[in-house]
Write an enzyme that holds these catalytic residues in place. Structure first.
Site, PDB file in Angstrom:
ATOM      1  CB  CYS A  17      -8.509   2.094   7.453  1.00 37.20           C
ATOM      2  SG  CYS A  17      -8.039   1.492   5.828  1.00 37.20           S
ATOM      3  CD  GLU A  23      -2.625  -1.290   2.606  1.00 34.23           C
ATOM      4  OE1 GLU A  23      -3.817  -1.508   2.413  1.00 34.23           O
ATOM      5  OE2 GLU A  23      -2.170  -1.066   3.738  1.00 34.23           O
TER       6      GLU A  23
HETATM    7  O1  FUB Z   1      -3.096  -0.462   9.193  1.00 39.81           O
HETATM    8  C1  FUB Z   1      -4.217   0.350   9.444  1.00 39.81           C
HETATM    9  C2  FUB Z   1      -4.822   0.796   8.141  1.00 39.81           C
HETATM   10  O2  FUB Z   1      -5.232  -0.331   7.402  1.00 39.81           O
HETATM   11  C3  FUB Z   1      -3.871   1.505   7.220  1.00 39.81           C
HETATM   12  O3  FUB Z   1      -3.765   2.861   7.450  1.00 39.81           O
HETATM   13  C4  FUB Z   1      -4.471   1.207   5.902  1.00 39.81           C
HETATM   14  O4  FUB Z   1      -3.589   1.444   4.839  1.00 39.81           O
HETATM   15  C5  FUB Z   1      -4.874  -0.225   6.043  1.00 39.81           C
HETATM   16  O5  FUB Z   1      -3.785  -1.057   5.798  1.00 39.81           O
HETATM   17 ZN    ZN Z   2      -7.997   3.333   4.395  1.00 39.57          ZN
END
Ligand code: FUB
Ligand code: ZN
Length: 678
Positions: free
Chosen positions: A440, A344
């Site tokens: 999230c 990501e």
């Molecule tokens: O790890 C917490 C949240 O979940 C991150 O900010 C997002 O990218 C997702 O991976």
């Molecule tokens: Zn998110």
């Protein structure tokens, strides 16, 4: 120490009819109640959250512990990670379900609730929120610890994997939600719980001998602790935030001592290790935005907060470098960040693929956090421009127009078949989803949109900065006197912004209005009474404001073609269309399939071809001169000898990017090959 320029309080702004009031209302009416149902696993067909359930299970454990005292047997840590929900909800075991950071969904929800309650008091919602807070607080341990993942799975392993297990991330979100709720309602139950947790963390982490030298794997605690410091005035929170920032990336790496850290040590070379977490080097030495994009912008936001408050020149410089790295080399035209789904993460400079983009909604929200903090540090319209760009494009695209479904990933080009069949694109969804196992983004959107006035305005002693042009009435306290302005704005569709002074008493102050970077020609009328100056993209109006006094800004909003830097391979020879802050895209719904056959004729100016109705609302429909490749006769072979392609004249209809995928699954593209002249 200096805390010169800070966001206004939500109480200082009353939204008036217009684009943003509609969005804030949507969050209040649809998103917040929907998310509450989700947090309680009551939405059929949506991925279960387990969030409130985990708090309840942890609360029962805490009760048992209080009742049994020494006879209480601590659960022994059992790593389960994420577990899919069995069909029969009734027979779930009393254990933790969901992702390790599931608690943060509540914290983001309560934060959104808090903002919404300020703009729109709602006793019933407040009662629901108070009850939820009771459930959360019941799960807190005597020493202040509050993370249900470890409370339920066993405290023997708490703080054993700071890198990945999000305890400090959950603390950060809890603080954000708790401060917001306290500010909105004056109720301090959750704030006290958050402080107790923060105090416990502070007793365990820091420079002092005997304390753990770790820091968060997923940043956010840094900026949250600064917020807690600003709310309570307690220096220890600022000190802890600063510690987390400065300890990060120091050698020997703290995480090398953690079990799982050893594994990544073997896999990565020195210098690359912990890039994903922005912990490869001390933050003051970092000059490239790397790793997980959300983590990165959350860290940079915390750095900007600390730099501003402590007036730390070196840290400010690091923030500027990292900012430049993002906006000069790693940001999509939509304000999205995170070029690759692997980790990501940010990819290497100028690697901005459109169809495999990760472009997480949270990352664009985080970019807005960072932008606002840079603005607090130093008003410069360059930050406001990016904040506005991200907001109107990659942030808003994260939510369906009816507020009922969400995108995690915000690509700039979509072929639905590829989303279904090409593993490299499985992260790209052609339609928004009701919810996600890892949820999230939706609650992040809710808290951002319901607090949008705090991004629109910041203030210092004598100046009110208008970064975003929202319709509504904004107030500023000048000693015992209240200055107020009514802003009537056509943004993002029309660049006329009328500002009328509505304060009862005249006020001597400065109003600084951001001149949008996308606007080449603008004018301001009604300036005679003021001393006017322009600095770093802000137009300062200084003088005595009297009731009825009116200034009108007209920001010319032309439809424009944009091109990318030559180093962005995916966009070479292509153009994108923007009007004001809004990026446009073409969808199959308006153009038919095979969007790749279209080429834009950038020599003609796009025109508005009326409006298109999507999900009950009207949006501008642009008509762009184009040509479309005439499909070659089927040769029965994949490759044939070159023959000059034939094109037919065509029109490409484009809609605002944020409104895409609201008419079912279909092709979409932002960038098109530029054919230049017809
Ligand atoms: O790890 C917490 C949240 O979940 C991150 O900010 C997002 O990218 C997702 O991976
Ligand atoms: Zn998110």
């Amino acid at each position: 120490m200096g805390n010169k320029n800070h966001p206004i309080s939500l109480r200082q702004f009353q939204a008036a009819d217009g684009f943003w009031k509609e969005k804030m209302e949507l969050v209040r009416r649809e998103v917040i109640p929907y998310q509450w149902e989700i947090l309680n696993d009551r939405v059929e067909g949506a991925s279960p959250s387990f969030c409130m359930r985990n708090f309840k299970v942890a609360g029962r454990l805490m009760k048992e512990k209080r009742e049994k005292g020494d006879a209480f047997e601590e659960p022994v840590y059992t790593f389960r990670g994420f577990e899919a929900l069995p069909e029969d909800m009734e027979h779930l075991e009393d254990r933790f379900y969901g992702f390790v950071f599931q608690d943060s969904d509540f914290s983001k929800w309560i934060e959104a609730v808090a903002y919404s309650l300020v703009s729109h008091p709602d006793p019933e919602l407040e009662r629901t929120a108070d009850e939820a807070i009771d459930v959360v607080c019941a799960a807190q341990m005597e020493n202040g610890y509050l993370d249900t993942y470890y409370i339920i799975n066993g405290m023997d392993r708490s703080f054993s994997n700071l890198k990945d297990h999000h305890e400090l991330y959950c603390l950060g979100h809890l603080i954000e939600g708790a401060v917001a709720y306290y500010q909105a309602t004056g109720k301090d139950r959750l704030l006290k719980a958050a402080m107790k947790f923060a105090d416990y963390i502070e007793s365990r982490f820091g420079q002092e001998d005997g304390k753990c030298k770790g820091y968060p794997g997923h940043e956010i605690a840094e900026m949250a602790l600064v917020r807690l410091y600003e709310e309570t005035g307690q220096e220890r929170y600022l000190k802890l935030a600063r510690y987390f920032i400065d300890e990060r990336g120091r050698q020997p790496y703290y995480w090398d001592c953690e079990e799982e850290g050893k594994q990544s040590k073997a896999a990565q070379s020195e210098g690359e290790r912990y890039q994903y977490y922005q912990a490869h080097r001390p933050v003051r030495e970092q000059d490239e935005a790397v790793g997980h994009a959300v983590r990165a912008v959350y860290l940079y936001s915390g750095m900007a907060d600390v730099a501003r408050i402590t007036d730390d020149a070196q840290l400010k410089e690091a923030c500027r470098r990292l900012w430049d790295s993002i906006v000069q080399e790693k940001m999509y035209i939509t304000g999205a960040i995170g070029g690759t789904h692997i980790g990501e993460s940010f990819s290497f400079p100028f690697d901005l693929p459109n169809d495999t983009a990760y472009a997480e909604t949270c990352a664009s929200i985080g970019l807005m956090f960072f932008a606002r903090r840079m603005l607090e540090m130093e008003p410069d319209a360059a930050y406001g421009d990016v904040m506005e760009l991200a907001l109107y494009n990659s942030v808003l695209s994260g939510m369906a127009l009816d507020g009922k479904s969400f995108f995690y990933v915000n690509p700039l080009e979509v072929l639905p078949e590829a989303c279904h069949k090409d593993e490299r694109k499985f992260h790209v969804k052609p339609v928004r989803q009701k919810w996600f196992g890892c949820a999230c983004c939706p609650p992040n959107l809710a808290r951002l949109i319901s607090s949008i006035p705090t991004y629109a305005y910041t203030e210092n002693e004598d100046t009110l900065f208008m970064h975003l042009h929202l319709s509504g009435e904004v107030k500023k306290q000048l000693g015992s006197q209240t200055a107020s302005f009514l802003v009537e704005s056509g943004m993002p569709w029309d660049g006329k912004v009328t500002i009328t002074y509505t304060g009862e008493k005249a006020a001597a102050m400065k109003l600084a209005v951001r001149i949008p970077g996308w606007c080449e020609h603008w004018q301001a009328d009604g300036l005679a009474k003021f001393q006017c100056s322009e600095e770093k993209g802000y137009y300062y109006l200084e003088g005595t404001w009297e009731q009825g006094c009116q200034v009108i800004f007209t920001f010319e909003m032309e439809t424009r073609f944009y091109q990318a830097d030559d180093r962005v391979r995916e966009d070479i020879g292509k153009v994108a269309v923007m009007r004001g802050p809004v990026v446009y895209c073409a969808e199959e719904a308006d153009n038919g399939t095979s969007l790749h056959l279209y080429q834009i004729l950038s020599s003609s100016q796009p025109a508005q071809a009326g409006e298109v109705t999507i999900a009950g609302s009207h949006y501008p429909l642009l008509n762009v001169s184009a040509r479309k490749k005439v499909k070659a006769e089927k040769a029965g072979r994949l490759y044939t000898k070159y023959k000059k392609p034939e094109y037919e004249p065509a029109q490409l209809y484009m809609i605002p990017y944020f409104a895409w995928a609201n008419r079912g699954e279909n092709e979409m593209a932002v960038w098109f090959t530029d054919a230049g002249m017809p």
